[in-house]
Structures are given as structure tokens and as C-alpha cells.
Design an enzyme around this catalytic site. Structure first.
Site, mmCIF file in Angstrom:
data_model
loop_
_atom_site.group_PDB
_atom_site.id
_atom_site.type_symbol
_atom_site.label_atom_id
_atom_site.label_comp_id
_atom_site.label_asym_id
_atom_site.label_seq_id
_atom_site.Cartn_x
_atom_site.Cartn_y
_atom_site.Cartn_z
ATOM 1 N N ASP A 31 58.156 0.057 26.793
ATOM 2 C CA ASP A 31 58.639 0.839 27.935
ATOM 3 C C ASP A 31 58.471 -0.011 29.189
ATOM 4 O O ASP A 31 57.350 -0.340 29.588
ATOM 5 C CB ASP A 31 57.802 2.125 28.032
ATOM 6 C CG ASP A 31 58.249 3.014 29.176
ATOM 7 O OD1 ASP A 31 59.007 2.563 30.058
ATOM 8 O OD2 ASP A 31 57.804 4.179 29.187
ATOM 9 N N ASN A 45 72.625 1.130 39.736
ATOM 10 C CA ASN A 45 74.055 1.190 40.065
ATOM 11 C C ASN A 45 74.228 0.714 41.507
ATOM 12 O O ASN A 45 73.245 0.460 42.204
ATOM 13 C CB ASN A 45 74.620 2.599 39.854
ATOM 14 C CG ASN A 45 73.858 3.632 40.655
ATOM 15 O OD1 ASN A 45 73.697 3.482 41.867
ATOM 16 N ND2 ASN A 45 73.368 4.662 40.004
ATOM 17 N N GLY A 53 69.029 6.894 32.432
ATOM 18 C CA GLY A 53 68.548 5.730 31.684
ATOM 19 C C GLY A 53 67.280 5.128 32.249
ATOM 20 O O GLY A 53 66.402 5.834 32.765
ATOM 21 N N VAL A 54 67.214 3.815 32.214
ATOM 22 C CA VAL A 54 66.011 3.133 32.678
ATOM 23 C C VAL A 54 65.842 3.313 34.195
ATOM 24 O O VAL A 54 64.714 3.404 34.697
ATOM 25 C CB VAL A 54 66.028 1.647 32.233
ATOM 26 C CG1 VAL A 54 67.025 0.823 32.999
ATOM 27 C CG2 VAL A 54 64.649 1.040 32.333
ATOM 28 N N ASP A 55 66.943 3.420 34.903
ATOM 29 C CA ASP A 55 66.899 3.630 36.364
ATOM 30 C C ASP A 55 66.142 4.932 36.689
ATOM 31 O O ASP A 55 65.248 4.946 37.557
ATOM 32 C CB ASP A 55 68.347 3.695 36.877
ATOM 33 C CG ASP A 55 68.477 3.581 38.376
ATOM 34 O OD1 ASP A 55 67.475 3.264 39.046
ATOM 35 O OD2 ASP A 55 69.596 3.799 38.883
ATOM 36 N N SER A 143 73.046 -3.034 31.120
ATOM 37 C CA SER A 143 74.418 -2.628 30.755
ATOM 38 C C SER A 143 74.569 -2.087 29.331
ATOM 39 O O SER A 143 75.661 -1.668 28.957
ATOM 40 C CB SER A 143 75.445 -3.768 30.962
ATOM 41 O OG SER A 143 75.746 -3.921 32.325
ATOM 42 N N TYR A 147 76.368 1.991 30.559
ATOM 43 C CA TYR A 147 77.482 1.085 30.878
ATOM 44 C C TYR A 147 78.163 0.479 29.642
ATOM 45 O O TYR A 147 79.152 -0.252 29.776
ATOM 46 C CB TYR A 147 77.024 -0.004 31.848
ATOM 47 C CG TYR A 147 76.902 0.467 33.292
ATOM 48 C CD1 TYR A 147 77.238 1.771 33.671
ATOM 49 C CD2 TYR A 147 76.470 -0.404 34.297
ATOM 50 C CE1 TYR A 147 77.136 2.199 34.993
ATOM 51 C CE2 TYR A 147 76.377 0.031 35.624
ATOM 52 C CZ TYR A 147 76.696 1.326 35.957
ATOM 53 O OH TYR A 147 76.601 1.739 37.273
HETATM 54 N N1 AR6 Z 1 62.187 0.858 29.084
HETATM 55 C C1 AR6 Z 1 63.008 -0.060 28.517
HETATM 56 N N2 AR6 Z 1 64.310 0.171 28.255
HETATM 57 C C2 AR6 Z 1 64.799 1.392 28.563
HETATM 58 C C3 AR6 Z 1 64.022 2.418 29.156
HETATM 59 C C4 AR6 Z 1 62.653 2.096 29.411
HETATM 60 N N3 AR6 Z 1 61.825 2.987 29.972
HETATM 61 N N4 AR6 Z 1 64.817 3.519 29.335
HETATM 62 C C5 AR6 Z 1 66.045 3.202 28.859
HETATM 63 N N5 AR6 Z 1 66.037 1.936 28.394
HETATM 64 P P1 AR6 Z 1 70.798 2.169 30.922
HETATM 65 P P2 AR6 Z 1 73.020 0.554 32.005
HETATM 66 C C6 AR6 Z 1 67.126 1.130 27.815
HETATM 67 O O1 AR6 Z 1 71.752 3.248 30.559
HETATM 68 O O2 AR6 Z 1 73.728 0.592 30.703
HETATM 69 C C7 AR6 Z 1 71.944 4.547 35.199
HETATM 70 O O3 AR6 Z 1 72.399 5.855 35.429
HETATM 71 C C8 AR6 Z 1 68.304 1.849 27.208
HETATM 72 O O4 AR6 Z 1 67.982 2.291 25.897
HETATM 73 O O5 AR6 Z 1 69.526 2.546 31.565
HETATM 74 O O6 AR6 Z 1 72.921 -0.752 32.743
HETATM 75 C C9 AR6 Z 1 72.126 3.654 36.422
HETATM 76 O O7 AR6 Z 1 71.915 4.366 37.627
HETATM 77 C C10 AR6 Z 1 69.349 0.734 27.192
HETATM 78 O O8 AR6 Z 1 69.147 -0.096 26.057
HETATM 79 O O9 AR6 Z 1 71.499 1.082 31.924
HETATM 80 C C11 AR6 Z 1 73.553 3.210 36.277
HETATM 81 O O10 AR6 Z 1 74.441 4.185 36.781
HETATM 82 C C12 AR6 Z 1 68.997 -0.098 28.425
HETATM 83 O O11 AR6 Z 1 67.718 0.373 28.860
HETATM 84 C C13 AR6 Z 1 73.720 3.082 34.777
HETATM 85 O O12 AR6 Z 1 72.759 3.965 34.190
HETATM 86 C C14 AR6 Z 1 69.973 0.061 29.587
HETATM 87 O O13 AR6 Z 1 70.527 1.354 29.586
HETATM 88 C C15 AR6 Z 1 73.418 1.691 34.293
HETATM 89 O O14 AR6 Z 1 73.734 1.623 32.927
#
Ligand code: AR6
Length: 202
Positions: A31, A45, A53-55, A143, A147
Site C-alpha cells: 500500500d 488528475n 483509486g490511489v489518489d 494509469s 485510466y
Molecule cells: N497503493 C498502491 N497502489 C494502489 C493503491 C494503493 N493504496 N490504491 C490503488 N492502487 P488509479 P490511474 C493502484 O485508478 O489509472 C483517480 O480518480 C490501482 O490498483 O488510482 O492513473 C485520479 O484522480 C492501480 O493499479 O490511477 C485520476 O482521475 C494503480 O494504483 C485517475 O484516478 C493506479 O490506479 C487516475 O487513474
């Protein structure tokens, strides 16, 4: 080596690859919000005001001061604080990481521009970390969630960006550890495969 909350799995799901110029590439399952590194990279974003997500996880763990710090980042055009492919830095507030490097990866389209932007988001994050004098940076799979970037393609671009960055760093660079902290074993496997494919060939 950072503790990123993956203790139970850490002994198995962790690999380390040497890059040039004393930089080590670590790949693990964990994590990101629990990582004790100089900076974690947030997959943000362009508005930089949080999301899913992670954000979302980063903002929840850092507390409301992170939102305020992001809001204070100047807009480069209306509604855009960080254009896709670029990066911005804020403190980490309640996170174990001292800083958050916010980068914006591309929304996946099957074209060269997506690949170039994903590479740019990794390179600009690393560049910002080095300018800040940081020694360790941990990335998620930028991404690869909302994304929609295919994990295998993204892993090759992400790892190759780090290799190229390492090759270009002078001996004075403070950076010693680049980590990928991935949320599932499938994503971890893709990153390890990319590193096995790319690190020893460069
Ligand atoms: N630790 C590690 N990885 C994680 C965690 C965590 N705590 N939580 C999620 N992931 P994403 P994107 C993984 O969707 O595709 C947001 O709304 C997740 O499983 O977070 O770049 C932003 O505001 C995936 O493998 O980011 C943007 O609008 C990876 O992190 C948009 O999402 C990235 O998934 C960005 O989308």
C-alpha cells in the site's frame, strides 16, 4: 528498502534490480500510503484536487492539508494544475512519506502519444524528486486503474523510463531507490517480468 505495509507478503513479493549509478529498483506488493520513503508518487488528475483509486487513498491518509496544498498549486490554465505527463510536489502531511509527487498519467489510447505521456510522467516525477534532493521514491502503477492502461505495456514503459533516468543521472544525484509498490500480485508479476526483460539488457 521501504516498509510499504506488505509485511506478510514482503519476503516473497519483493524483487530488487540494480540500475546504473548506484540506483536500485525495487518492486513489491503493498500500500503506497504506508510507504516510509522520501516521496510517494500519486496518480492524480490534472485538477489535482483528489479523486478515486490511489489518489483518493493518498488524500485520505495525508489529511485535509494535502487538499489545501494542492489547491495552492497555481493553475497553468483553467482547471489544470498539472498537465498530463508533468509532475508537482507537495508535503506528505500525515503520510509516512515526507513528500507527495503528483503526476498525471494519460488516459489510455492505443497510440504513441499515450506511451510518450506515460514515460514523461515517470521522468518528470523522478526529475522533481532529484531537484528536491530526495533519495527514495515510490510509484504506483500510474494509469493502470481508472485510466485503463494495459498493465504489461505500462510496466515496460515505467521500468524503461527508470533505467533511462538512471543512465542519465550524474554521480552527484542523491537518488538511491526507485520503488514500484503495486496493489496486486498480477500487477507485480507484470512489473517483475518487465524488469527481467529490460534491466539486464541495458
Ligand atoms: N497503493 C498502491 N497502489 C494502489 C493503491 C494503493 N493504496 N490504491 C490503488 N492502487 P488509479 P490511474 C493502484 O485508478 O489509472 C483517480 O480518480 C490501482 O490498483 O488510482 O492513473 C485520479 O484522480 C492501480 O493499479 O490511477 C485520476 O482521475 C494503480 O494504483 C485517475 O484516478 C493506479 O490506479 C487516475 O487513474
Amino acid at each position: 528498502m521501504a516498509d510499504c505495509g506488505g509485511k506478510a507478503a514482503a519476503s516473497i513479493l519483493r524483487r530488487s534490480f540494480p540500475l546504473s549509478n548506484r540506483i536500485s529498483l525495487q518492486i513489491s506488493v503493498g500500500d503506497l500510503t504506508k510507504c516510509s520513503v522520501d516521496a510517494i508518487v500519486n496518480a492524480a488528475n490534472e485538477r489535482m484536487l483528489g479523486g478515486g483509486g490511489v489518489d483518493g487513498a493518498v488524500h485520505r491518509a495525508a489529511g485535509p492539508q494535502l487538499y489545501e496544498a494542492c489547491r495552492a498549486v497555481p493553475e497553468v490554465r483553467p482547471g489544470v494544475r498539472c498537465p498530463t505527463g508533468e509532475a508537482r510536489i507537495t508535503p506528505g502531511f500525515k503520510l509516512p512519506a515526507r513528500y507527495v509527487v503528483h503526476t498525471v498519467g494519460p488516459i489510455y489510447k492505443n497510440d504513441n502519444e499515450s506511451a510518450a505521456l506515460l514515460r514523461a510522467s515517470h521522468l518528470s516525477s523522478l526529475d522533481l524528486a532529484v531537484k528536491q534532493g530526495l533519495t527514495s521514491v515510490a510509484f504506483p502503477a500510474v494509469s493502470c486503474g481508472i485510466y485503463g492502461y494495459p498493465v504489461s505495456r505500462a510496466s515496460h514503459i515505467a521500468v524503461k523510463s527508470c533505467i533511462d533516468f538512471g543512465d542519465e543521472q550524474g554521480l552527484n544525484s542523491p537518488l538511491r531507490n526507485i520503488e514500484f509498490v503495486l496493489f496486486s500480485q498480477d500487477i507485480y508479476n507484470a512489473w517483475v517480468a518487465a524488469a527481467e526483460d529490460l534491466v539486464h539488457r541495458s
